[in-house]
Design a protein around this motif. Structure first.
Motif, PDB file in Angstrom:
ATOM      1  N   ALA A  17       0.831  -1.208   0.000  1.00 53.09           N
ATOM      2  CA  ALA A  17       0.000   0.000   0.000  1.00 53.09           C
ATOM      3  C   ALA A  17       0.862   1.253   0.000  1.00 53.09           C
ATOM      4  CB  ALA A  17      -0.917  -0.003   1.219  1.00 53.09           C
ATOM      5  N   SER A  18       0.435   2.255  -0.736  1.00 55.72           N
ATOM      6  CA  SER A  18       1.143   3.540  -0.777  1.00 55.72           C
ATOM      7  C   SER A  18       0.624   4.444   0.332  1.00 55.72           C
ATOM      8  CB  SER A  18       0.925   4.224  -2.131  1.00 55.72           C
ATOM      9  OG  SER A  18       1.450   3.439  -3.177  1.00 55.72           O
ATOM     10  N   VAL A  19       1.535   5.013   1.105  1.00 55.33           N
ATOM     11  CA  VAL A  19       1.136   5.939   2.162  1.00 55.33           C
ATOM     12  C   VAL A  19       0.446   7.140   1.531  1.00 55.33           C
ATOM     13  CG1 VAL A  19       1.961   7.363   4.061  1.00 55.33           C
ATOM     14  CG2 VAL A  19       3.054   5.178   3.580  1.00 55.33           C
ATOM     15  N   HIS A  20      -0.627   7.616   2.174  1.00 53.69           N
ATOM     16  CA  HIS A  20      -1.489   8.706   1.708  1.00 53.69           C
ATOM     17  C   HIS A  20      -2.503   8.247   0.661  1.00 53.69           C
ATOM     18  CE1 HIS A  20       1.657  11.944   2.971  1.00 53.69           C
ATOM     19  NE2 HIS A  20       0.772  11.750   3.936  1.00 53.69           N
ATOM     20  N   ALA A  21      -2.429   6.985   0.219  1.00 50.99           N
ATOM     21  CA  ALA A  21      -3.442   6.505  -0.729  1.00 50.99           C
ATOM     22  C   ALA A  21      -4.820   6.656  -0.088  1.00 50.99           C
ATOM     23  CB  ALA A  21      -3.185   5.045  -1.089  1.00 50.99           C
ATOM     24  N   THR A  22      -5.751   7.278  -0.812  1.00 51.00           N
ATOM     25  CA  THR A  22      -7.094   7.543  -0.295  1.00 51.00           C
ATOM     26  C   THR A  22      -8.096   7.235  -1.397  1.00 51.00           C
ATOM     27  OG1 THR A  22      -6.174   9.336   1.035  1.00 51.00           O
ATOM     28  CG2 THR A  22      -8.576   9.259   0.819  1.00 51.00           C
ATOM     29  N   ARG A  23      -9.034   6.332  -1.113  1.00 50.14           N
ATOM     30  CA  ARG A  23      -9.990   5.937  -2.149  1.00 50.14           C
ATOM     31  C   ARG A  23     -11.382   5.759  -1.557  1.00 50.14           C
ATOM     32  NH1 ARG A  23      -5.377   2.799  -3.716  1.00 50.14           N
ATOM     33  NH2 ARG A  23      -4.497   3.613  -5.648  1.00 50.14           N
ATOM     34  N   THR A  24     -12.375   5.926  -2.419  1.00 48.81           N
ATOM     35  CA  THR A  24     -13.751   5.591  -2.052  1.00 48.81           C
ATOM     36  C   THR A  24     -14.228   4.439  -2.925  1.00 48.81           C
ATOM     37  OG1 THR A  24     -14.620   7.277  -3.570  1.00 48.81           O
ATOM     38  CG2 THR A  24     -14.307   7.914  -1.265  1.00 48.81           C
ATOM     39  N   TYR A  25     -15.143   3.646  -2.385  1.00 52.35           N
ATOM     40  CA  TYR A  25     -15.661   2.466  -3.069  1.00 52.35           C
ATOM     41  C   TYR A  25     -17.185   2.479  -2.954  1.00 52.35           C
ATOM     42  CZ  TYR A  25     -10.823   0.905  -2.395  1.00 52.35           C
ATOM     43  OH  TYR A  25      -9.449   0.817  -2.379  1.00 52.35           O
ATOM     44  N   ASP A  26     -17.850   1.888  -3.945  1.00 48.99           N
ATOM     45  CA  ASP A  26     -19.310   1.847  -3.915  1.00 48.99           C
ATOM     46  C   ASP A  26     -19.822   0.571  -3.254  1.00 48.99           C
ATOM     47  OD1 ASP A  26     -18.780  -0.056  -5.826  1.00 48.99           O
ATOM     48  OD2 ASP A  26     -19.823   0.977  -7.463  1.00 48.99           O
ATOM     49  N   THR A  27     -18.980  -0.070  -2.475  1.00 47.71           N
ATOM     50  CA  THR A  27     -19.346  -1.285  -1.756  1.00 47.71           C
ATOM     51  C   THR A  27     -18.834  -1.211  -0.329  1.00 47.71           C
ATOM     52  OG1 THR A  27     -19.082  -3.695  -1.670  1.00 47.71           O
ATOM     53  CG2 THR A  27     -17.237  -2.429  -2.548  1.00 47.71           C
ATOM     54  N   GLN A  28     -19.492  -1.934   0.581  1.00 46.13           N
ATOM     55  CA  GLN A  28     -18.991  -2.059   1.944  1.00 46.13           C
ATOM     56  C   GLN A  28     -18.363  -3.428   2.183  1.00 46.13           C
ATOM     57  OE1 GLN A  28     -21.829  -0.858   4.929  1.00 46.13           O
ATOM     58  NE2 GLN A  28     -22.277   1.064   3.917  1.00 46.13           N
ATOM     59  N   ASP A  29     -18.220  -4.194   1.133  1.00 45.98           N
ATOM     60  CA  ASP A  29     -17.579  -5.503   1.201  1.00 45.98           C
ATOM     61  C   ASP A  29     -16.065  -5.289   1.173  1.00 45.98           C
ATOM     62  OD1 ASP A  29     -16.560  -8.039   0.886  1.00 45.98           O
ATOM     63  OD2 ASP A  29     -17.727  -8.516  -0.918  1.00 45.98           O
ATOM     64  N   LEU A  30     -15.408  -5.506   2.312  1.00 50.09           N
ATOM     65  CA  LEU A  30     -13.977  -5.200   2.400  1.00 50.09           C
ATOM     66  C   LEU A  30     -13.121  -6.109   1.527  1.00 50.09           C
ATOM     67  CD1 LEU A  30     -13.418  -4.284   6.157  1.00 50.09           C
ATOM     68  CD2 LEU A  30     -13.928  -2.802   4.207  1.00 50.09           C
ATOM     69  N   SER A  31     -13.670  -7.231   1.066  1.00 49.79           N
ATOM     70  CA  SER A  31     -12.898  -8.070   0.151  1.00 49.79           C
ATOM     71  C   SER A  31     -12.671  -7.366  -1.180  1.00 49.79           C
ATOM     72  CB  SER A  31     -13.600  -9.413  -0.081  1.00 49.79           C
ATOM     73  OG  SER A  31     -14.819  -9.236  -0.784  1.00 49.79           O
ATOM     74  N   GLN A  32     -13.444  -6.304  -1.438  1.00 50.04           N
ATOM     75  CA  GLN A  32     -13.278  -5.533  -2.661  1.00 50.04           C
ATOM     76  C   GLN A  32     -12.634  -4.173  -2.404  1.00 50.04           C
ATOM     77  OE1 GLN A  32     -16.481  -5.779  -5.594  1.00 50.04           O
ATOM     78  NE2 GLN A  32     -17.602  -7.108  -4.185  1.00 50.04           N
ATOM     79  N   VAL A  33     -12.151  -3.966  -1.197  1.00 49.88           N
ATOM     80  CA  VAL A  33     -11.447  -2.725  -0.852  1.00 49.88           C
ATOM     81  C   VAL A  33      -9.954  -3.037  -0.857  1.00 49.88           C
ATOM     82  CG1 VAL A  33     -11.079  -0.986   0.949  1.00 49.88           C
ATOM     83  CG2 VAL A  33     -13.386  -1.840   0.468  1.00 49.88           C
ATOM     84  N   GLU A  34      -9.281  -2.643  -1.913  1.00 48.42           N
ATOM     85  CA  GLU A  34      -7.897  -3.079  -2.105  1.00 48.42           C
ATOM     86  C   GLU A  34      -6.920  -2.467  -1.108  1.00 48.42           C
ATOM     87  OE1 GLU A  34      -7.264   0.115  -5.752  1.00 48.42           O
ATOM     88  OE2 GLU A  34      -7.844  -1.959  -6.135  1.00 48.42           O
ATOM     89  N   LEU A  35      -7.319  -1.416  -0.405  1.00 51.97           N
ATOM     90  CA  LEU A  35      -6.438  -0.831   0.609  1.00 51.97           C
ATOM     91  C   LEU A  35      -6.513  -1.578   1.941  1.00 51.97           C
ATOM     92  CD1 LEU A  35      -6.775   3.010  -0.041  1.00 51.97           C
ATOM     93  CD2 LEU A  35      -4.998   1.429  -0.818  1.00 51.97           C
ATOM     94  N   VAL A  36      -7.352  -2.618   1.990  1.00 48.99           N
ATOM     95  CA  VAL A  36      -7.415  -3.509   3.155  1.00 48.99           C
ATOM     96  C   VAL A  36      -6.886  -4.864   2.703  1.00 48.99           C
ATOM     97  CG1 VAL A  36      -8.932  -4.675   4.810  1.00 48.99           C
ATOM     98  CG2 VAL A  36      -9.358  -2.294   4.169  1.00 48.99           C
ATOM     99  N   PRO A  37      -5.945  -5.492   3.450  1.00 51.53           N
ATOM    100  CA  PRO A  37      -5.387  -6.771   3.012  1.00 51.53           C
ATOM    101  C   PRO A  37      -6.413  -7.889   3.082  1.00 51.53           C
ATOM    102  CG  PRO A  37      -4.648  -6.260   5.224  1.00 51.53           C
ATOM    103  CD  PRO A  37      -5.381  -5.036   4.724  1.00 51.53           C
ATOM    104  N   GLU A  38      -6.146  -8.984   2.372  1.00 50.11           N
ATOM    105  CA  GLU A  38      -7.066 -10.115   2.356  1.00 50.11           C
ATOM    106  C   GLU A  38      -7.303 -10.666   3.753  1.00 50.11           C
ATOM    107  OE1 GLU A  38      -5.904 -13.113  -0.361  1.00 50.11           O
ATOM    108  OE2 GLU A  38      -5.950 -11.804  -2.124  1.00 50.11           O
ATOM    109  N   SER A  39      -6.294 -10.582   4.623  1.00 47.89           N
ATOM    110  CA  SER A  39      -6.434 -11.102   5.987  1.00 47.89           C
ATOM    111  C   SER A  39      -7.390 -10.256   6.832  1.00 47.89           C
ATOM    112  CB  SER A  39      -5.076 -11.144   6.670  1.00 47.89           C
ATOM    113  OG  SER A  39      -4.537  -9.833   6.803  1.00 47.89           O
TER     114      SER A  39
END
Length: 220
Positions: free
Chosen positions: A90-112
């Motif tokens: 992950a890049s520090v300061h990376a900031t994104r919004t997603y149209d889902t609340q499913d964290l498996s599709q939030v790439e700034l959160v690891p799979e674990s």
């Protein structure tokens, strides 16, 4: 999945006020800021020195490590900020919004999806992790929001026994949940930002440090 960089508004006015200026430490000069301060109704405690003994009592830290506590005063917002260990790439300061609340599709959160451990307080929990001198603790802040989209900001950072502000040779390098930047909570979606705290050689191993951020909607 839809993801987009959460750019701040281009026409934000110049930053005013010492609280907002202090919060900018550690932020890139290319990032936009806003002049608006927190609403007068926001009830912030900003008491890391008072809460620090609780962190010490409820945690343990190895003699060669440093424990970093992160307390996010977000009770005036319609969500509770989650804190996860960030993915290794992950890049520090990376900031994104997603149209889902499913964290498996939030790439700034690891799979674990490994959250930081927490310590309860009378207010917001303290999220904490350990690191070593010169080694960053990198985490992802996550807000999952059900209501209408709205803008907010983090206004101030305080810390005990260090906060990393306005020092030529800081004890902490914080790259950062920046004061004065505008963030957007998407309706029915997820906001995520990667931040990093690095203790320098000024911090003795075995030390517990508590950082406190205050955040709220923009004052209109």
């Amino acid at each position: 999945m839809s993801a987009e960089t959460n750019h701040t508004r281009r026409n934000a006015l110049r930053t005013l006020g010492s609280a907002v200026a202090a919060g900018l430490a550690g932020c890139s000069s290319s990032q936009e800021q806003t002049t608006a301060g927190p609403p007068e109704s926001a009830d912030f405690v900003q008491n890391p020195a008072e809460i620090h003994p609780t962190l010490v009592e409820e945690t343990s830290v190895a003699s060669d490590e440093i424990l970093i506590g992160l307390r996010l005063e977000d009770s005036s917002l319609p969500f509770t900020t989650e804190v996860y260990h960030a993915p290794p790439d992950a890049s520090v300061h990376a900031t994104r919004t997603y149209d889902t609340q499913d964290l498996s599709q939030v790439e700034l959160v690891p799979e674990s999806k490994r959250t930081l451990d927490t310590v309860d307080t009378d207010r917001e929990d303290i999220h904490y992790g350990t690191t070593m001198v010169g080694e960053p603790l990198t985490v992802t802040l996550v807000a999952r929001h059900d209501g209408e989209a709205f803008d907010w900001s983090s206004w101030d950072r305080t810390g005990y026994p260090y906060d990393g502000h306005d020092e030529e040779n800081p004890a902490l390098k914080v790259a950062c949940y920046c004061g004065g930047m505008i963030y957007t909570a998407p309706s029915g979606g997820t906001w995520a930002r990667v931040i990093q705290v690095t203790p320098t050689e000024r911090v003795d191993p075995g030390t517990n440090i508590l950082l406190n951020w205050t955040s709220s909607r923009l004052r209109k």
